[in-house]
Design a protein around this motif. Structure first.
Motif, short mmCIF file in Angstrom:
data_model
loop_
_atom_site.label_atom_id
_atom_site.label_comp_id
_atom_site.label_asym_id
_atom_site.label_seq_id
_atom_site.Cartn_x
_atom_site.Cartn_y
_atom_site.Cartn_z
N LEU A 122 13.26 9.53 -9.08
CA LEU A 122 13.80 9.16 -7.63
C LEU A 122 13.36 8.11 -6.87
N ILE A 123 11.50 7.76 -7.37
CA ILE A 123 10.70 6.87 -6.28
C ILE A 123 10.83 5.72 -6.62
N GLN A 124 11.35 5.38 -4.87
CA GLN A 124 12.35 4.67 -3.87
C GLN A 124 11.37 3.62 -3.64
N PHE A 125 11.15 1.92 -4.27
CA PHE A 125 10.73 1.32 -3.16
C PHE A 125 11.33 0.55 -2.33
N THR A 126 10.77 -0.02 -1.46
CA THR A 126 10.60 -0.29 -0.30
C THR A 126 11.69 -2.07 -0.44
N ASN B 150 1.05 -1.21 -0.19
CA ASN B 150 0.14 -0.03 -0.39
C ASN B 150 1.13 1.46 0.12
N ALA B 151 2.00 1.25 0.48
CA ALA B 151 2.85 2.37 0.87
C ALA B 151 3.60 2.45 -0.74
N ASN B 152 3.77 1.05 -1.22
CA ASN B 152 4.07 1.49 -2.35
C ASN B 152 3.14 1.94 -3.67
N ASP B 153 1.95 2.04 -3.85
CA ASP B 153 1.20 1.91 -4.25
C ASP B 153 1.27 3.70 -4.16
N GLU B 154 0.76 4.31 -2.93
CA GLU B 154 0.85 5.68 -2.24
C GLU B 154 1.69 6.55 -2.92
N GLY C 163 3.60 10.29 -7.05
CA GLY C 163 4.51 11.23 -7.98
C GLY C 163 4.29 10.89 -8.93
N ASN C 164 3.52 10.39 -9.89
CA ASN C 164 3.76 10.46 -11.28
C ASN C 164 2.35 11.50 -11.88
#
Length: 348
Positions: free
Chosen positions: A304-308, A242-246, A251-252
């Motif tokens: 610059l978006i980073q996924f965990t 959910n955090a990655n989706d948000e 950001g896009n």
């Protein structure tokens, strides 16, 4: 030379000769009576029949004897014992035994001849025969005892199927009583040992039931702990997704997947229309209006978006590890001293 000897001159000699003749005749009669006497009713045989052992008896006496023996017998085999030699004669049924009895014609004629010469004793012998038959109907016979061999009133022993006199039968019953008492004592001793072991077995069964209950409780706690860890891991994955989706959609600039899918479709449709040879003014104006709605996108911010990154760690040794072990105490003592035996109480 003439003799003067007359019967009247020697009365004592005549009396002595008469007595000797009478005694000899009586001996002969007694001998014949003994030979022709039935060993069951102790009377002269009527319709004498011979058994395979060569001893003869009255046909009616043999039939009564076989019938009473069959009734009193506790075995499935039908048989009688010869009152003299105890020869065992087996037969399938009473009718089969009756068909086996064949009258001896020579003995029959001899008995009838003697009966005719002594007709005056027939009534007495007939009464005696009826009394003997009446006695036989009660299971009592007069013949030679199997134990002492004397000619007495006999009864069939239901324990051994032998014909015994009263004294031998009483002695035999005392032996049976003593033997039964010894067997009862032996049975009592064995039952006491078995009951003692049975109590010991019941205690062990109760201990086994306690071990089963503890194993079930341990397995339930173990399963609950595994399920708890599973739910926690899945919750972490869901939260991170959910955090990655948000982060991605905020950001896009497209806000959601439906909006992005719309512009992907618009891109494909616009390229086809522009590269077509003929495009109408209406389609061109509509495409231009839709392109005006494209959100403002900062390409640098998107890059610059980073996924965990998540890493899964599973204890594969858990699948091969024995958490519950039940073993014999003797087996535990045989283990190597270097190996530390597993304590069941600590495991369960």
């Amino acid at each position: 030379m003439a003799s003067n000897y007359t019967h009247s001159d020697c009365p004592d000699s005549i009396s002595e000769c008469s007595s000797t003749s009478s005694t000899s005749s009586k001996i002969k009669d007694d001998l014949l009576n003994e030979i022709l006497m039935c060993g069951i009713c102790l009377s002269r045989m009527t319709s004498p029949c011979c058994l395979p052992c060569a001893h003869s008896f009255c046909r009616s006496c043999l039939l009564d004897y076989a019938q009473n023996t069959t009734i009193n017998s506790t075995t499935s085999i039908n048989f009688i014992h010869c009152p003299y030699c105890k020869y065992q004669l087996n037969f399938r049924s009473f009718e089969h035994f009756e068909s086996m009895l064949i009258i001896n014609p020579i003995l029959k004629q001899l008995c009838e001849a003697l009966d005719a010469s002594k007709s005056n004793n027939c009534d007495q012998q007939h009464q005696q025969h009826q009394q003997q038959q009446q006695t036989q109907s009660n299971g009592i016979y007069r013949a030679r005892c199997h134990t002492c061999g004397l000619l007495k009133m006999l009864k069939i022993c239901k324990h051994c199927s032998f014909m015994l006199c009263e004294n031998c039968r009483r002695s035999h019953l005392l032996d049976v009583h003593r033997e039964s008492k010894l067997q009862l004592n032996t049975l009592e001793t064995r039952i006491e040992i078995i009951n003692k072991k049975r109590l010991e077995m019941d205690k062990k069964s109760e201990e086994y039931n306690n071990i089963r209950e503890r194993i079930q409780n341990y397995a339930q706690r173990f399963i609950h702990q595994i399920e708890q860890q599973r739910d926690q891991a899945l919750q972490i994955i869901n939260d991170q997704q959910n955090a990655n989706d948000e982060i991605f959609w905020s950001g896009n600039g497209f806000d959601n997947g439906e909006k992005l899918d719309f512009f992907n479709s618009l891109l494909q449709t616009g390229q086809k229309k522009l590269f077509a040879k003929n495009i109408t003014d209406k389609d061109l104006m509509e495409l231009s209006d839709n392109l005006q709605t494209i959100p403002d996108i900062n390409e640098k911010l998107i890059e610059l978006i980073q996924f965990t990154q998540l890493v899964l760690e599973l204890d594969e040794k858990l699948l091969t590890k024995q958490f519950i072990r039940v073993c014999d105490t003797q087996e535990t003592t045989k283990k190597n001293d270097n190996e530390k035996p597993t304590d069941i109480n600590s495991q369960i």
